[in-house]
Each structure stands twice: as structure tokens, then as C-alpha cells.
Scaffold this motif. Structure first.
Motif, mmCIF file in Angstrom:
data_model
loop_
_atom_site.group_PDB
_atom_site.id
_atom_site.type_symbol
_atom_site.label_atom_id
_atom_site.label_comp_id
_atom_site.label_asym_id
_atom_site.label_seq_id
_atom_site.Cartn_x
_atom_site.Cartn_y
_atom_site.Cartn_z
ATOM 1 N N PRO A 577 -13.259 -63.715 -9.695
ATOM 2 C CA PRO A 577 -13.575 -63.566 -8.268
ATOM 3 C C PRO A 577 -12.331 -63.193 -7.459
ATOM 4 O O PRO A 577 -11.250 -63.756 -7.659
ATOM 5 N N GLY A 578 -12.488 -62.252 -6.560
ATOM 6 C CA GLY A 578 -11.404 -61.886 -5.665
ATOM 7 C C GLY A 578 -10.389 -60.923 -6.237
ATOM 8 O O GLY A 578 -9.423 -60.568 -5.561
ATOM 9 N N LEU A 579 -10.585 -60.495 -7.475
ATOM 10 C CA LEU A 579 -9.654 -59.556 -8.101
ATOM 11 C C LEU A 579 -10.399 -58.263 -8.413
ATOM 12 O O LEU A 579 -11.169 -58.189 -9.374
ATOM 13 N N ASP A 580 -10.165 -57.258 -7.584
ATOM 14 C CA ASP A 580 -10.847 -55.978 -7.766
ATOM 15 C C ASP A 580 -9.922 -54.794 -7.520
ATOM 16 O O ASP A 580 -10.368 -53.659 -7.378
ATOM 17 N N GLY A 581 -8.615 -55.062 -7.466
ATOM 18 C CA GLY A 581 -7.644 -54.004 -7.234
ATOM 19 C C GLY A 581 -7.276 -53.794 -5.782
ATOM 20 O O GLY A 581 -6.309 -53.083 -5.485
ATOM 21 N N SER A 582 -8.016 -54.412 -4.868
ATOM 22 C CA SER A 582 -7.789 -54.162 -3.442
ATOM 23 C C SER A 582 -6.632 -54.971 -2.860
ATOM 24 O O SER A 582 -6.161 -54.674 -1.758
ATOM 25 N N ASN A 583 -6.179 -56.006 -3.575
ATOM 26 C CA ASN A 583 -5.121 -56.859 -3.027
ATOM 27 C C ASN A 583 -3.823 -56.772 -3.834
ATOM 28 O O ASN A 583 -2.996 -57.683 -3.804
ATOM 29 N N ILE A 584 -3.643 -55.675 -4.558
ATOM 30 C CA ILE A 584 -2.411 -55.470 -5.326
ATOM 31 C C ILE A 584 -1.265 -55.139 -4.368
ATOM 32 O O ILE A 584 -1.388 -54.259 -3.518
ATOM 33 N N ILE A 585 -0.150 -55.823 -4.527
ATOM 34 C CA ILE A 585 1.031 -55.521 -3.709
ATOM 35 C C ILE A 585 2.203 -55.024 -4.554
ATOM 36 O O ILE A 585 3.143 -54.434 -4.027
ATOM 37 N N VAL A 586 2.161 -55.287 -5.865
ATOM 38 C CA VAL A 586 3.179 -54.767 -6.784
ATOM 39 C C VAL A 586 2.467 -54.175 -7.984
ATOM 40 O O VAL A 586 1.672 -54.858 -8.636
ATOM 41 N N SER A 587 2.734 -52.908 -8.242
ATOM 42 C CA SER A 587 2.200 -52.245 -9.431
ATOM 43 C C SER A 587 3.393 -51.638 -10.162
ATOM 44 O O SER A 587 3.789 -50.503 -9.929
ATOM 45 N N ALA A 588 3.983 -52.429 -11.031
ATOM 46 C CA ALA A 588 5.251 -52.060 -11.651
ATOM 47 C C ALA A 588 5.058 -51.037 -12.763
ATOM 48 O O ALA A 588 4.008 -51.009 -13.421
#
Length: 682
Positions: A577-588
Motif C-alpha cells: 500500500p502507498g508504493l506506486d512510484g509516485s512518491n520516489i525522491i531518489v532514483s539512484a
């Protein structure tokens, strides 16, 4: 590029076959003529070319393409007519695969090791699995010898496998067309005996169509976003199977990298083949992805045994032959088709057909010999991989294992979480001042929990650490990703992870299994970094997390957190729940495993007190009237003790390298209370 002309010719011929009008039969075949055709399947090979464990640097005779190749040779000697197919997840999964893709990337004129091995056997076709996308579209296009129309992918044709790859439900954003041919037509000649008893031949036309799990766009969002979209498996079948039928094929074989699921259908369904089998025009299904064997008639506990519309004895789904050939080259799938000539075409006599899965490991514990043709094909890459994974990176004074992770052993997880937190803390400080002061946590799950074998666990002894140690801890080439969430999502994340446990009835006197084996171990996320929480396994899923606190204070629903994870989880993998790519702040750009390697190299010496003793969660103590059981490798009780886990004892040695252990969920409370009958300990 010496291989390019040959690959171009193969691509042209495949396209020609897919687009050609029905060809006239070269000879009349009498109605009622019978023939046998065996469809042979590999799936989820995960680049296990050899029977070798790169993490332990030891032979493993229970798996490997080189041994499965012997089963192929045996089947070809048994059946007069065979076709050999692969159902995907082929190019990723071992240190050898990572070496060829990441450490010393192969050139455009070099063929991938697993494909060289497959070409030695003469495959007739295959499809693309979800893990094929892990290394990115440019690499996939290169090693499959198939240009993909997408931004960042060079328009060139490189050395690839010498058989057609088909995929109908992955569509390029740029042109709206499937990124691989959706299907192919194979014209073959059957050997048979005519009504007079004479040996003769007859033509057969087989159509193959490929499918991959639609959620690849979530799982590999980093590689696919804005470049590839997906169709549902059923939607793609309805679009392309009629086209394939119009080519005059006798049979349509669906090569689908997915399993069987009877849940309500949706276009993003991961394992949609229970529904695909109901589609008109599909005759046979070759399955994968689930890392399971189907049919599995000897396993009364198999979920297929009670699945509606599924014959787990003979290998049928809604009346259509189907097979799933396990994983890692452990097995070969065989669909034995009885064909009969009707109405000018070959059709399947279902009553005389069946499917089976043949293992490289015999029932007596011995294994079939390796095909001697295979190992020389990858000898140089294998030797270089062994050298690479043997490079030292540090040392440890404690064992790093995944035994009893479900009871609180975090030695294989804390290394990951500490490394990930360190990376993001430094990154935020240098690049994201707007997030200064927000607590940074990290999530990791055990990748090896006994799923594939009794010894399928991370098991690193105290002493030197090498690159292979980090690969043993972190199997997959995920990339480090961080999300910004609140306390409510954090709790929901942990609730979902707690689905790894069955609900325990404290009053039950019969033995109860603690671990829910239907919930994958790699989804049992443990979150560290100052967090503490308890799990109440007597409660229903979604209502188990208790006493959630950060730095000793209760977590508030609106409290902000940064959680470090991987691209798979942050983009929706595992349906958290709550993880769908919309709240990513770091994509290393860095792989999680490389982050671990760099962290260990910088730290040099790992010490249990600081690097392997953080236990963020515990069970809510509960007295149970009967035993609560877990299964793990035999002889590992000392690992539980060393990790500080109390109340574990050997219940039974199962005689196969595994043991059943009893778990006292009231451990750590006064003995008088612990031995009272069923109920929570307050």
C-alpha cells in the motif's frame, strides 16, 4: 559485426513466416491419421548455464541447463517429433549473468552465454520474461539481436539467439507496436506411421505466441517508463490469436511467462493463464514465472491440486494441455500430444495426451549427467566470473545468514539496510536540502528462505567477505530507490510484510505452521534505522502491527519518513500500500548490491554488536496450547541462539536436509505465565 548478417537473415525469415499467407500442403494427409508430438519446455533458467553455485563456489547437481540438456536429449530419443521452447526469465539471475551484463558487458558481436548454450540444443522459439527487462532495453535489444523502437536504444542488430522470440503484450510507446514479433509460424515435418504401417512424413504448422507479466511496467519502471506499455494477457490474446489462426496453423502454443491464478481477472494480472486457457484458439500453454512445477501429481499439498478447472495429474487447464518446468534448469517440461488429422488440420486428442515435469535430480538423490557440449561454451566467462566474485571486500566477526529471519534474525538484512541508509543520508545532505531533518529508514527482505531447496539460505561464515558474499545477500540487480511517506503508509507497509505469517489460534492444540509459504520471502520487508514494532500473529492480516515507534516515541500517522528500498518495491512490486512510484525522491543509478559492496569495503570489518544485532521487531508474546512450527535447514539451531532468538527447539528432522523447529511465542516472559494455556501474555 560478423554475426549481424546471419541475425538479420533470421529476423527476415521469422517476419516472413509471421506475415505469409497459408501455404498449400505438400502432400495429402488422410483423415484420421495419427501422430505424436512432444513439446519440450524450459523456463526461468535465470542464466544457470552450469550446475554451479557462484555464491558458495561449489557444484550443485540439482540444477543447471547443462543437466537439463541431457533430459532434452533423452526426450528426443523417446519421441519421434519434438519442439523445444523457453518461457522466459532466461538472461538474468546468476553472477555469470551479472558479469556479462554489468562487470564486463559483452560486445555487439558476442552472443550471450545462455543463448550459446540454447543454440547448441536447437530451440524452436521462446518468449521474454519480466527479468529480461532488469538490465534495461538497450542491453535487452542487444543480446536478443532484436532492435527495439524506444528512446535510448541504438538501432542496430547484434548477435542474438538463433530462434524466434515472440511477445504480444509489451508495446512500444513510440510506435504503438509490440516490441517483439507477437507471434511466429513454424513449419515442421512430422514423422509418423500411416494406416498401412509404413513410415512416412507429413507437414504441420505450429503457431507460437508470447506473453509477459503486465506489471513489468511497475516492476521495471526505471527502465520502461515512457518507453513500453503492456496489454493484459487476455486482451493481447484476443488481438493476435485470430491473426495467428488466419495463417493456417494447426496448433497455437501460448508461451506465457506467468502462472495460474483464479482471482478475478484484470488487465494487470500477473499470473493470468487460468483465464488465457479459456480463450478460443489457444491449444497448449507453456507456463513459467511461479518457480513451480505443473503438473505436480505427487504433491498432495500443491495449490494446483484443488484449483478449479485444473487437472494436476495429467497437466490440463480448462481442458488444454499445459506445463510449467520449475526453474534454474532443475526440470524439463514435456507435453506429450496425441495428434489426429481432422478436417484438413491436425488436432489434439486430449484423452491420449498428457503433460509431465522431469527432474534432473532423480528420486534416489542422484542426478543425470551434464551434457558435455555445454560447459565449453561458457568456460571463459565462467572462469572470469569466479575470479570476479572472489575479490575480497572486507571481513566479518559474525555469521551472516537468513536462517530464522522470520523469527528475528537480521544479520543478512542489517548489512543491506545500513549500507542503503548511509548512501541516502549522504545523498540527501548533498543534493536534497528540502528533506533535511526527515528520518531516513531502510527496508530489506530476505531473498533466500529455503524456497528452492533445504539449503537455499544465505550462509556466510565469520571471516573474509568477497563480492560473492554481497551477491549472496542481495541476489537481484535492483537499483537503490528512496520514497517519502508518512507514518500511516509506514504502518501499512509493515502490515503487508506481516502477511508472511499465518494467523495463529492460541487455543488450538494441533501443530500450526507460523510461516505463510504462499507469501514470498522477498516481500517480508524488515525496516530498520531507529524503528521498533511488534507483530501479533493471532490477529488477522492488516491488524498485526503493535507499538510502532521511532527513537522511542510512537509513530504518528502524519509523521514524515524517507525509506530506502529498491526500484521494484518503490514502483509497486509486491503490491505494498502507498508504493506506486509516485512518491520516489531518489532514483539512484547504483545497484543495491553495489551499494552494499562499497559500504563493506569502506567499513572493512563488520562487528556483530554494531553491524548485526539490531532487531527492530518482535512477536507480541502469546501462550499457545499447541506447538507453533517453522521449517528451516537442519542443524542450524545455534544460528538462532547466536542471533539472540529465544524459545526455538528442534521439533523433527525431516530427513531431507530440513528440520521442523518449534517456536515458543511466549519466550522472554516468566515461565509460569508461558506454560499457561492459550492467550496473549500481557
Amino acid at each position: 559485426m560478423p554475426h549481424a548478417p546471419r541475425t538479420l537473415l533470421l529476423a527476415f525469415l521469422a517476419l516472413l513466416g509471421a506475415c505469409a499467407a497459408p501455404q498449400p500442403r505438400t502432400a495429402a494427409v488422410a483423415e484420421g491419421t495419427r501422430a505424436r508430438l512432444a513439446l519440450l519446455e524450459s523456463t526461468d533458467l535465470h542464466s544457470n548455464v552450469l550446475s554451479f553455485d557462484y555464491y558458495r563456489l561449489a557444484e550443485d547437481k540439482a540444477l543447471g541447463f547443462e543437466r537439463m540438456a541431457t533430459l532434452v536429449a533423452q526426450a528426443r530419443s523417446e519421441y519421434p517429433n519434438t519442439l523445444l521452447f523457453d518461457a522466459g526469465d532466461t538472461i538474468q539471475g546468476t553472477a555469470l549473468a551479472d558479469y556479462e551484463a554489468l562487470v564486463r558487458p559483452i560486445g555487439c558481436d558476442e552472443e550471450l552465454g545462455i543463448y550459446r548454450a540454447m543454440d547448441a540444443l536447437g530451440y524452436d522459439g521462446g518468449t521474454i520474461g519480466n527479468h529480461e527487462f532488469n538490465y534495461g532495453l538497450p542491453y535487452l535489444a542487444q543480446v536478443t539481436g532484436h532492435p527495439i523502437a524506444a528512446d535510448g536504444v541504438e538501432a542496430r542488430t547484434c548477435a542474438g539467439p538463433h530462434f524466434p522470440l515472440v511477445l504480444s503484450n509489451a508495446v512500444g510507446v513510440r510506435d504503438g507496436r509490440p516490441i517483439y514479433p507477437p507471434y511466429a509460424v513454424l513449419d515442421r515435418t512430422l514423422k509418423l506411421t500411416d494406416a498401412a504401417g509404413h513410415a512416412t512424413t507429413a507437414p504441420i504448422r505450429v503457431g507460437i505466441i508470447g506473453f509477459t507479466p503486465p506489471p513489468i511496467v511497475e516492476w521495471d519502471r526505471r527502465n520502461l517508463d515512457g518507453k513500453v506499455t503492456t496489454l493484459g494477457v487476455v486482451e493481447a490474446a484476443r488481438r493476435y490469436v485470430p491473426e495467428l489462426r488466419a495463417k493456417g496453423v494447426d496448433l497455437v502454443v501460448a508461451i506465457s511467462h506467468g502462472g495460474l491464478d483464479t482471482a478475478p481477472y484484470g488487465s494487470m494480472m500477473e499470473n493470468a493463464n487460468w483465464y488465457l486457457a479459456q480463450e478460443p484458439g489457444v491449444d497448449v500453454l507453456l507456463l513459467g514465472h511461479s518457480h513451480a512445477a505443473f503438473p505436480d501429481p505427487a504433491n498432495a499439498q500443491s495449490r494446483f491440486a484443488t484449483m478449479a478447472g485444473v487437472d494436476n495429474q495429467r497437466g490440463f487447464v480448462h481442458g488444454k494441455p499445459a506445463v510449467m518446468a520449475n526453474f534454474f534448469g532443475r526440470s524439463l517440461g514435456v507435453v506429450d500430444l496425441a495428434l489426429v488429422r481432422k478436417g484438413g488440420h491436425w488436432s489434439i486428442d486430449a484423452a491420449d495426451s498428457h503433460s509431465e515435469v522431469r527432474d534432473v535430480r532423480r528420486k534416489d538423490g542422484s542426478s543425470v549427467d551434464a551434457d558435455p557440449r555445454i560447459a565449453p561454451l561458457v568456460a571463459a566467462a565462467h572462469a572470469a566470473t569466479v575470479d570476479y566474485v572472489s575479490q575480497p571486500i572486507g571481513d566479518t566477526d559474525f555469521a551472516i545468514t537468513s536462517y530464522f529471519t522470520e523469527l528475528g534474525n537480521t544479520t543478512a538484512l542489517q548489512v543491506i539496510n545500513d549500507a542503503q541508509r548511509d548512501y541516502v543520508e549522504r545523498y540527501v545532505a548533498a543534493n536534497l536540502p528540502q528533506y533535511a531533518g526527515i528520518p531516513i529508514l531502510s527496508a530489506a527482505a530476505p531473498f533466500k528462505t529455503g524456497f528452492s531447496a533445504p539449503d537455499d539460505y544465505t550462509d556466510i561464515e565469520p571471516g573474509p567477505l568477497a563480492v560473492r558474499s554481497a551477491a549472496d545477500i542481495y541476489l537481484y540487480p535492483n537499483t537503490l530507490t528512496a520514497v517519502k511517506i508518512d507514518g500511516a503508509v509506514l504502518k501499512a507497509w509493515l502490515e503487508h510484510a506481516a502477511g508472511r505469517f499465518n494467523r495463529i489460534d492460541a487455543a488450538a492444540t494441533a501443530p500450526q505452521e507460523l510461516v505463510n509459504r504462499k507469501f514470498s520471502g522477498y516481500n517480508f520487508d524488515v525496516i530498520q534505522g531507529g524503528l521498533r514494532y511488534a507483530i501479533d500473529v493471532t490477529q488477522a492480516p492488516g491488524e498485526r502491527i503493535r507499538e510502532l515507534a521511532y527513537q522511542g516515541r510512537p509513530v504518528e500517522p502524519g509523521q514524515a519518513f524517507i525509506v530506502v528500498t529498491n526500484n521494484y518495491r518503490a514502483s509497486g512490486g509486491g503490491h505494498f500500500p502507498g508504493l506506486d512510484g509516485s512518491n520516489i525522491i531518489v532514483s539512484a543509478p547504483d545497484a543495491n548490491r553495489d551499494v552494499v559492496i562499497a559500504w563493506v569495503r569502506a567499513r572493512k570489518h563488520l562487528v556483530r554488536a554494531t553491524d548485526g544485532a539490531d532487531r527492530p521487531w518482535r512477536f507480541v508474546p502469546v501462550r499457545t496450547a499447541g506447538p507453533v512450527l517453522v521449517t528451516s535447514a537442519s542443524g542450524k539451531l545455534a544460528q538462532a541462539t547466536a542471533a539472540g532468538i529465544e524459545g526455538v527447539s528442534v521439533f523433527k528432522d525431516n530427513g531431507d536436509g530440513s528440520s521442523t523447529y518449534a517456536v515458543d511465542l511466549a519466550a522472554g516472559v516468566p515461565a509460569a505465565a508461558r506454560h499457561a494455556r492459550g492467550g496473549r501474555v500481557r
